[in-house]
Design a protein around this motif. Structure first.
Motif, short mmCIF file in Angstrom:
data_model
loop_
_atom_site.label_atom_id
_atom_site.label_comp_id
_atom_site.label_asym_id
_atom_site.label_seq_id
_atom_site.Cartn_x
_atom_site.Cartn_y
_atom_site.Cartn_z
N ASN A 91 -5.71 5.71 -3.69
CA ASN A 91 -4.46 6.27 -3.01
C ASN A 91 -5.00 8.18 -2.72
O ASN A 91 -3.76 8.30 -0.99
CB ASN A 91 -3.49 6.23 -3.85
CG ASN A 91 -2.89 4.35 -3.46
OD1 ASN A 91 -2.58 4.35 -2.68
ND2 ASN A 91 -4.00 3.85 -4.75
N LYS A 147 -7.16 7.57 0.89
CA LYS A 147 -6.65 6.76 1.34
C LYS A 147 -4.75 8.06 2.17
O LYS A 147 -5.06 8.20 3.54
CB LYS A 147 -5.64 5.61 0.74
CG LYS A 147 -4.76 5.06 1.82
CD LYS A 147 -4.78 3.79 1.19
CE LYS A 147 -5.03 2.96 1.02
NZ LYS A 147 -4.73 1.61 0.08
N SER A 169 1.19 -1.23 -0.24
CA SER A 169 0.09 0.01 0.16
C SER A 169 1.27 0.99 0.14
O SER A 169 0.63 1.96 -0.83
CB SER A 169 -1.12 0.34 1.74
OG SER A 169 -1.94 0.57 1.02
#
Length: 357
Positions: A242, A245, A218
């Motif tokens: 992303n 995130k 990740s």
């Protein structure tokens, strides 16, 4: 021994170190121009910080939230985003921890962690708003995150006034004892300085920062999207996910900082007339720290010492508080102006290279 010397002569170490020295020298020149003695001023600063156990403990307390907000900004920088909203994320973390700390009566082993988690989630969601707007609508995160700082400030005051602050008062009820994270025995050792578990959590957060970005799949995706979103999308990565995130995780760091400030320092939430300032200082901390977790800790120590020691300069040496900001601004300038700093360290690096040959 040679390895230790090699570390301290690396360009990655020398640039911020020389920048700090140049910043302090610039601050000294500013003091001389104002008619103050820089030696007396810096001596008073150090005496304020290290003069007694209480002040040293309070300096550590001052450093702790700067680590959290520095990590919040640095994490976003590492993923190609400019999280200027750490201040707002810090504030909503304060709100969430206060709500949990005041509203529930739970065992300490559950209550304190739950309040910290609430602060982390609240800060993360606040950061994710800016991330979502960038991912879904292409709105620049600098604009949205700085606007959310003000929304957070007034939202916090509304929540406190509407639900938690009795009429005619300016502060909420104190959080339950089971939610307090102050370290009693350590505080006593430092003459009742407000030391708490948040400092340890900040160090653990820095370790988490390193692991998630450099040791996980990740983290690789987050860094890739930051470096080149188009290439990352071509490689099959979900760029928008992303982005959200990254802002969520960055917001979590700041939110935990806000939570630990309530649970470990004040134990209540007050009506705020202005921002705390920790989120904005976190931008400078991240910059000076090179957007690395270890660098952020060192930069937060520098900021904490300068900020807490400012009162020593003011009262003992008569130096206005504004001059401390000149010192800090000078350090930031020289860190940002790598070219200028490299002019000073070029002879050192050249000598090292010749010695190696």
């Amino acid at each position: 021994m040679n390895r230790v010397i090699a570390v301290f002569t690396k360009e990655s170490f020398l640039v911020p170190a020389v920048a700090i020295i140049l910043g302090l020298l610039t601050g000294a020149i500013a003091m001389l121009a104002g008619g103050f003695n820089p030696i007396d001023a810096y001596t008073a600063l150090l005496k304020k910080v290290f003069g007694n156990a209480y002040n040293f403990g309070e300096t550590i307390r001052q450093i702790t939230p700067l680590i959290f907000t520095g990590l919040a900004v640095a994490f976003a920088f590492r993923t190609g985003l400019f999280n200027i909203g750490a201040e707002g994320q810090f504030i909503v973390g304060m709100i969430a921890s206060t709500v949990v700390g005041v509203s529930f009566d739970l065992p300490a082993i559950i209550h304190a962690p739950l309040a910290i988690i609430a602060g982390a989630v609240a800060g993360g969601l606040w950061g994710a708003i800016a991330g979502y707007l960038k991912a879904a609508r292409g709105v620049n995160e600098v604009i949205t995150s700085i606007m959310l700082n003000w929304v957070a400030l007034y939202f916090a005051n509304w929540v406190m006034n509407a639900f938690f602050i009795p009429a005619g008062k300016q502060t909420s009820e104190e959080v339950k004892d089971s939610a307090i994270i102050t370290i009693g025995w350590l505080a006593e050792m430092f003459d009742n300085a407000r030391l708490h578990w948040g400092t340890l959590i900040a160090v653990l957060a820095a370790i988490f920062f390193y692991i998630i970005l450099w040791k996980t799949k990740s983290g690789f995706e987050l860094r890739s999207v930051g470096l080149n979103p188009h290439a990352s999308e071509y490689a099959g990565m979900n760029v928008n996910r992303n982005v959200v995130k990254a802002m969520f995780i960055g917001g979590m760091f700041a939110g935990i900082g806000g939570a630990t400030e309530i649970l470990g320092v004040f134990h209540y939430q007050a009506i705020m007339t202005q921002h705390t300032g920790y989120g904005f200082d976190g931008i400078a901390v991240a910059l000076i720290g090179g957007n690395t977790p270890f660098g952020v800790i060192l930069a937060a120590i520098l900021f904490g010492v300068l900020t807490f020691g400012a009162s020593g300069m003011q009262f003992s040496a008569g130096v206005p508080f504004e001059l401390i900001r000149v010192v800090i601004a000078s350090v930031i300038f020289f860190v940002a102006a790598h070219g200028i700093v490299k002019m000073f360290i070029k002879p050192i690096l050249k000598k090292k290279k010749e010695g190696g040959n």
